[in-house]
Design a protein around this motif. Structure first.
Motif, mmCIF file in Angstrom:
data_model
loop_
_atom_site.group_PDB
_atom_site.id
_atom_site.type_symbol
_atom_site.label_atom_id
_atom_site.label_comp_id
_atom_site.label_asym_id
_atom_site.label_seq_id
_atom_site.Cartn_x
_atom_site.Cartn_y
_atom_site.Cartn_z
ATOM 1 N N THR A 189 2.429 8.960 8.889
ATOM 2 C CA THR A 189 2.395 7.892 9.887
ATOM 3 C C THR A 189 3.761 7.412 10.346
ATOM 4 O OG1 THR A 189 2.405 6.061 8.278
ATOM 5 C CG2 THR A 189 0.268 7.058 8.797
ATOM 6 N N GLY A 190 4.826 7.670 9.541
ATOM 7 C CA GLY A 190 6.134 7.112 9.828
ATOM 8 C C GLY A 190 6.260 5.707 9.274
ATOM 9 N N ALA A 191 7.505 5.231 9.196
ATOM 10 C CA ALA A 191 7.767 3.929 8.575
ATOM 11 C C ALA A 191 7.108 2.785 9.328
ATOM 12 C CB ALA A 191 9.278 3.699 8.489
ATOM 13 N N GLU A 192 7.070 2.863 10.644
ATOM 14 C CA GLU A 192 6.531 1.764 11.435
ATOM 15 C C GLU A 192 5.065 1.511 11.133
ATOM 16 O OE1 GLU A 192 6.102 0.422 16.145
ATOM 17 O OE2 GLU A 192 7.147 2.281 15.604
ATOM 18 N N ASN A 193 4.332 2.565 10.829
ATOM 19 C CA ASN A 193 2.891 2.437 10.596
ATOM 20 C C ASN A 193 2.510 2.495 9.125
ATOM 21 O OD1 ASN A 193 2.079 2.319 13.416
ATOM 22 N ND2 ASN A 193 2.722 4.463 13.518
ATOM 23 N N LEU A 194 3.496 2.468 8.250
ATOM 24 C CA LEU A 194 3.218 2.428 6.819
ATOM 25 C C LEU A 194 2.961 0.975 6.421
ATOM 26 C CD1 LEU A 194 3.105 3.717 3.999
ATOM 27 C CD2 LEU A 194 5.593 3.425 3.867
ATOM 28 N N THR A 195 1.723 0.613 6.248
ATOM 29 C CA THR A 195 1.356 -0.758 5.905
ATOM 30 C C THR A 195 0.683 -0.782 4.539
ATOM 31 O OG1 THR A 195 -0.850 -0.623 6.915
ATOM 32 C CG2 THR A 195 1.001 -1.268 8.350
ATOM 33 N N THR A 196 0.744 -1.932 3.890
ATOM 34 C CA THR A 196 0.068 -2.059 2.601
ATOM 35 C C THR A 196 -1.443 -1.965 2.764
ATOM 36 O OG1 THR A 196 0.201 -4.479 2.820
ATOM 37 C CG2 THR A 196 1.925 -3.385 1.528
ATOM 38 N N ARG A 197 -1.949 -2.368 3.923
ATOM 39 C CA ARG A 197 -3.394 -2.242 4.157
ATOM 40 C C ARG A 197 -3.812 -0.778 4.169
ATOM 41 N NH1 ARG A 197 -6.244 -0.885 8.324
ATOM 42 N NH2 ARG A 197 -4.460 -1.003 9.754
ATOM 43 N N ARG A 198 -3.057 0.037 4.909
ATOM 44 C CA ARG A 198 -3.383 1.464 4.950
ATOM 45 C C ARG A 198 -3.213 2.120 3.586
ATOM 46 N NH1 ARG A 198 -1.051 4.180 10.545
ATOM 47 N NH2 ARG A 198 -2.418 3.041 11.980
ATOM 48 N N LEU A 199 -2.177 1.705 2.867
ATOM 49 C CA LEU A 199 -1.960 2.277 1.550
ATOM 50 C C LEU A 199 -3.095 1.908 0.598
ATOM 51 C CD1 LEU A 199 -0.206 3.827 -0.438
ATOM 52 C CD2 LEU A 199 1.125 1.733 -0.805
ATOM 53 N N ALA A 200 -3.542 0.666 0.648
ATOM 54 C CA ALA A 200 -4.658 0.250 -0.208
ATOM 55 C C ALA A 200 -5.909 1.039 0.124
ATOM 56 C CB ALA A 200 -4.901 -1.248 -0.041
ATOM 57 N N GLU A 201 -6.150 1.272 1.410
ATOM 58 C CA GLU A 201 -7.310 2.069 1.809
ATOM 59 C C GLU A 201 -7.187 3.492 1.292
ATOM 60 O OE1 GLU A 201 -7.370 1.754 6.039
ATOM 61 O OE2 GLU A 201 -8.219 -0.285 6.044
ATOM 62 N N ARG A 202 -5.980 4.059 1.358
ATOM 63 C CA ARG A 202 -5.764 5.416 0.855
ATOM 64 C C ARG A 202 -6.077 5.513 -0.631
ATOM 65 N NH1 ARG A 202 -2.506 9.774 2.369
ATOM 66 N NH2 ARG A 202 -3.262 9.177 4.428
ATOM 67 N N LEU A 203 -5.699 4.473 -1.372
ATOM 68 C CA LEU A 203 -5.890 4.467 -2.820
ATOM 69 C C LEU A 203 -7.263 3.978 -3.247
ATOM 70 C CD1 LEU A 203 -2.382 3.035 -3.715
ATOM 71 C CD2 LEU A 203 -3.192 5.314 -4.318
#
Length: 208
Positions: A20-34
């Motif tokens: 996604t790149g740094a701009e779109n790296l969010t904790t929300r997306r990361l939590a969803e990934r995990l």
């Protein structure tokens, strides 16, 4: 959460960064990934900045070589090897330079940094000059990779005015040489400047 789970967060975040790149790296997306709730991430990372710092240091841990001087290595050779290894590590991840910008060494990187300072001091650099030399070369690497990664993203996306013929010839030659040639040129200029500074220090009369 265990250390293994912390490492899993970092690994997932690095993969997400590449996607996604740094701009779109969010904790929300990361939590969803995990597959966890967003607050669970703050057990290990009190803020997104803390997470980004961890990603920066993980990039170096997995991809950097030459951070510790070899026995008997010349200071100039070391700075060149270290800069090249740093560049490769930052280029190994999307927006690697952007993620790393603004960080400082942390444990267990301190041992390598101490060895770097020792090498520079043994070569004759004053303590503050040694610190400035190491950080200046590091800043150059981050800036060079930042420009290189930004140019790769923007390639072909912006219309460019046609330059005059003579300037177009220079631009074409620069582009054909590639970013590594530009990086090596700048690195040589910096090392030449440090060598000249060291020589002036060595030839300066000592205080009476």
């Amino acid at each position: 959460m265990t250390k293994l789970q912390r490492d899993a967060i970092i690994a997932a975040a690095l993969d997400l960064l590449d996607e996604t790149g740094a701009e779109n790296l969010t904790t929300r997306r990361l939590a969803e990934r995990l597959g966890v709730q967003q607050p669970a991430l703050y057990w290990h990372f009190r803020s997104k900045r803390a997470l980004l710092d961890a990603l920066a240091h993980a990039m170096l841990a997995e991809g950097r070589q030459g951070a510790r001087p070899r026995p008997g290595q010349d200071w100039r050779e070391f700075l060149a090897d270290n800069a090249r290894g740093f560049r490769r590590a930052l280029l190994s991840r999307r927006d690697g330079a952007l993620i790393h910008a603004g960080t400082r060494p942390v444990d267990p990187e301190f041992d390598a940094v101490e060895a770097q300072f020792a090498l520079m001091r043994e070569a004759g650099f004053a303590p503050l000059d040694a610190a400035h030399a190491l950080t200046t070369v590091g800043h150059y690497v981050v800036g060079a990779v930042l420009e290189e990664q930004a140019a790769a993203v923007e390639a072909g996306s912006r219309p460019a005015d046609a330059p005059p013929a003579a300037l177009a010839e220079v631009f074409d030659a620069y582009d054909r040489a590639g970013p590594e040639a530009a990086f090596e040129f700048g690195l040589d200029v910096m090392l030449d400047g440090l060598a000249a500074r060291l020589a002036r220090r060595a030839s300066a009369p000592s205080g009476g």
